[in-house]
Scaffold this motif. Structure first.
Motif, PDB file in Angstrom:
ATOM      1  N   VAL A  94       5.029 -28.403  39.141  1.00 56.91           N
ATOM      2  CA  VAL A  94       6.195 -28.868  38.375  1.00 56.91           C
ATOM      3  C   VAL A  94       7.345 -29.206  39.325  1.00 56.91           C
ATOM      4  N   GLU A  95       7.563 -28.342  40.327  1.00 58.47           N
ATOM      5  CA  GLU A  95       8.638 -28.588  41.282  1.00 58.47           C
ATOM      6  C   GLU A  95       8.447 -29.912  42.010  1.00 58.47           C
ATOM      7  N   GLU A  96       7.218 -30.227  42.376  1.00 59.30           N
ATOM      8  CA  GLU A  96       6.937 -31.498  43.052  1.00 59.30           C
ATOM      9  C   GLU A  96       7.280 -32.679  42.154  1.00 59.30           C
ATOM     10  N   LYS A  97       6.985 -32.547  40.878  1.00 62.17           N
ATOM     11  CA  LYS A  97       7.220 -33.644  39.951  1.00 62.17           C
ATOM     12  C   LYS A  97       8.708 -33.857  39.654  1.00 62.17           C
ATOM     13  N   ILE A  98       9.499 -32.780  39.674  1.00 59.55           N
ATOM     14  CA  ILE A  98      10.929 -32.937  39.410  1.00 59.55           C
ATOM     15  C   ILE A  98      11.736 -33.098  40.688  1.00 59.55           C
ATOM     16  N   GLY A  99      11.084 -32.899  41.821  1.00 63.18           N
ATOM     17  CA  GLY A  99      11.741 -33.132  43.100  1.00 63.18           C
ATOM     18  C   GLY A  99      12.648 -32.017  43.583  1.00 63.18           C
ATOM     19  N   LYS A 100      12.526 -30.856  42.975  1.00 60.88           N
ATOM     20  CA  LYS A 100      13.323 -29.730  43.450  1.00 60.88           C
ATOM     21  C   LYS A 100      12.706 -28.411  42.990  1.00 60.88           C
ATOM     22  N   GLU A 101      13.197 -27.336  43.628  1.00 60.48           N
ATOM     23  CA  GLU A 101      12.709 -26.002  43.293  1.00 60.48           C
ATOM     24  C   GLU A 101      13.251 -25.576  41.941  1.00 60.48           C
ATOM     25  N   VAL A 102      12.409 -24.943  41.158  1.00 58.41           N
ATOM     26  CA  VAL A 102      12.824 -24.424  39.860  1.00 58.41           C
ATOM     27  C   VAL A 102      13.706 -23.204  40.065  1.00 58.41           C
ATOM     28  N   LYS A 103      14.765 -23.079  39.282  1.00 58.46           N
ATOM     29  CA  LYS A 103      15.671 -21.932  39.405  1.00 58.46           C
ATOM     30  C   LYS A 103      14.907 -20.644  39.152  1.00 58.46           C
ATOM     31  N   LYS A 104      15.200 -19.656  40.001  1.00 60.43           N
ATOM     32  CA  LYS A 104      14.511 -18.364  39.846  1.00 60.43           C
ATOM     33  C   LYS A 104      15.467 -17.283  39.512  1.00 60.43           C
TER      34      LYS A 104
END
Length: 104
Positions: A94-104
């Motif tokens: 998912v992160e690759e598809k949105i171009g950034k790291e998901v908030k953790k």
């Protein structure tokens, strides 16, 4: 094979705060050696077989059984042959598809 399990388990007869009981389950999972992630609403873990996943769930219940008269649980499975390490890989995808790291 990868068996992803998302579950919540807690007593309903121990009042408003049940972290004391949930922490028993998390300690058992941690000591089991399986990969897991604790979230505010439950826990996700990954095993290689359905038998291993069901054994973890059984042991989770056994942490509460001695002193809890009523236990509530929800369980979801995502089973996929030929894959592993999906606890991390699904998030990376998912992160690759949105171009950034998901908030953790």
């Amino acid at each position: 094979m990868s068996v992803l399990v998302e579950f919540a388990m807690f007593p309903t007869d121990k009042g408003e705060s049940v972290s004391k009981y949930v922490s028993r389950i998390i300690k058992m999972i941690d000591e089991s050696g399986v990969e897991y992630k604790l979230t505010p609403m439950g826990t996700v873990f990954e095993t290689e077989t359905m038998d291993e996943a069901l054994e973890i769930l059984k042991k989770a219940y056994q942490q509460l059984e001695p002193d809890c008269n009523r236990v509530y649980s929800t369980v979801k499975f995502d089973i996929r042959k030929g894959r592993s390490n999906r606890l991390i890989q699904k998030i990376k995808s998912v992160e690759e598809k949105i171009g950034k790291e998901v908030k953790k």
